[in-house]
Design an enzyme around this catalytic site. Structure first.
Site, PDB file in Angstrom:
ATOM      1  NE  ARG A  11      -1.263   2.475   2.916  1.00 11.96           N
ATOM      2  CZ  ARG A  11      -0.787   3.589   3.450  1.00 11.96           C
ATOM      3  NH1 ARG A  11      -0.726   4.715   2.737  1.00 11.96           N
ATOM      4  NH2 ARG A  11      -0.320   3.596   4.687  1.00 11.96           N
ATOM      5  CG  ASP A  12       3.426   4.240   2.944  1.00 13.03           C
ATOM      6  OD1 ASP A  12       3.084   5.206   2.251  1.00 13.03           O
ATOM      7  OD2 ASP A  12       4.247   4.335   3.872  1.00 13.03           O
ATOM      8  CG  HIS A 204       5.214   4.670   9.075  1.00 13.57           C
ATOM      9  ND1 HIS A 204       4.331   3.811   8.451  1.00 13.57           N
ATOM     10  CD2 HIS A 204       5.870   5.306   8.070  1.00 13.57           C
ATOM     11  CE1 HIS A 204       4.447   3.931   7.139  1.00 13.57           C
ATOM     12  NE2 HIS A 204       5.378   4.834   6.890  1.00 13.57           N
ATOM     13  CG  HIS A 206       9.300   8.035   5.488  1.00 12.15           C
ATOM     14  ND1 HIS A 206       8.863   8.457   4.258  1.00 12.15           N
ATOM     15  CD2 HIS A 206       8.284   7.293   5.993  1.00 12.15           C
ATOM     16  CE1 HIS A 206       7.649   7.991   4.021  1.00 12.15           C
ATOM     17  NE2 HIS A 206       7.278   7.279   5.078  1.00 12.15           N
ATOM     18  CB  CYS A 237       8.290  11.682   2.161  1.00 13.01           C
ATOM     19  SG  CYS A 237       7.424  13.139   2.773  1.00 13.01           S
TER      20      CYS A 237
END
Length: 297
Positions: A11-12, A204, A206, A237
């Site tokens: 998904r992400d 979560h 990055h 992102c």
């Protein structure tokens, strides 16, 4: 000790791909992730196809998915219409996506920091009435590209509201990847001061500035046992040009294996999956562990 890896690649990770990935590739990707030992695989999102064309095949994917016993396949649900679609497909686990800042709430949700909860309240209430589990993402927990650093107290206020609605877990997102171990410590201590059980918190990260693993280790030492990551480090992102994407699941598993912490994931099989996907996407995996193991696989 054992931890939970919440895999977000399908998904992400894939939602950031400009070229639409065929549904059969997505289906095989999810199957390979389960075969590697991952037990929570966020599969897709019921967002409107106009906003995320990559996930326009959500129903088709879910209808054709071979589910493995013991594996959960949560779906991101942005609003009540998304919940309707999830209920039609018999989804049991969903996630909602909130913001810790007003500017991002307006940009991403078309809501203010406060009015976003008016959108979430009926979604969570209806989902719970149907026996679903609801997870909440909180984005921009450390800094916002428009507002700058975000005060831990502001994140805690948003997070506590979501927990009070009935969400079982908060995933605290470093959306633009600027957090450091000191920031992680301050945020988790703020939640603890607000009498939040650390078992309800996930992280979560990055890896924009190369801090994702250091931040993960900090959270682990403070009692967090659920970690979001993306196979091969896919995703990124859109608000930080230098962002290198999500924490790679292989990098996370390699570190946890070295600490003697159980994940249930076969890192070599997972790396093989990420190499396969990289071939489908037409570019190398950014995961350092995948790159290192590629010579042996």
């Amino acid at each position: 000790m054992r931890v939970t890896i919440y895999e977000v690649g399908p998904r992400d990770g894939l939602q950031n791909e400009s070229t639409v990935v065929p549904v059969d590739v997505k289906r095989e990707f999810i199957g390979r992730l389960a075969a590697a030992g991952l037990t929570t695989i966020e599969t897709t999102s019921f967002v409107h196809p106009k906003w995320v064309p990559q996930l326009a095949d959500a129903e088709e994917l879910l209808d054709s998915l071979s589910r493995v016993p013991g594996v959960s396949y949560p779906v991101l649900v942005p609003n009540e219409r998304g919940l309707d679609r999830a209920l039609e497909r018999g989804v049991r686990d969903i996630a909602i996506f909130a913001s810790a800042t007003d500017t991002f709430a307006r940009a991403n949700l078309n809501r203010t920091l406060e009015s976003q909860f008016e959108m979430f309240e009926p979604v969570v209430a209806r989902a719970l009435d149907h026996g679903m589990k609801v997870r909440a993402y909180v984005s921009m927990c450390f800094a916002d590209p428009w507002e700058g650093p975000v005060a831990p107290a502001q994140v805690v206020e948003v997070g506590r509201h979501l927990l009070d609605l009935g969400c079982y877990e908060l995933s605290l997102g470093d959306t633009i990847g600027v957090g450091t171990p000191a920031h992680v410590t301050a945020l988790l201590e703020a939640f603890q001061d607000a009498r939040t059980d650390v078992a309800q918190l996930a992280v979560h990260f990055h890896d924009t500035y190369g801090q994702a693993l250091a931040n993960t280790l900090t959270a682990l030492r403070m009692g967090v046992t659920t970690f979001d990551s993306s196979a091969g480090g896919i995703g990124g992102c859109p608000f930080a040009k230098s962002a290198t994407g999500n924490l790679a699941t292989e990098d996370l598993v390699w570190m946890l294996d070295g600490l003697g912490i159980e994940t249930g994931v076969d890192v070599c099989e997972l790396a093989s999956t990420s190499l396969w996907l990289a071939g489908k996407l037409g570019r190398p995996s950014p995961s350092r562990v995948v790159q290192a193991l590629a010579k042996e696989l």
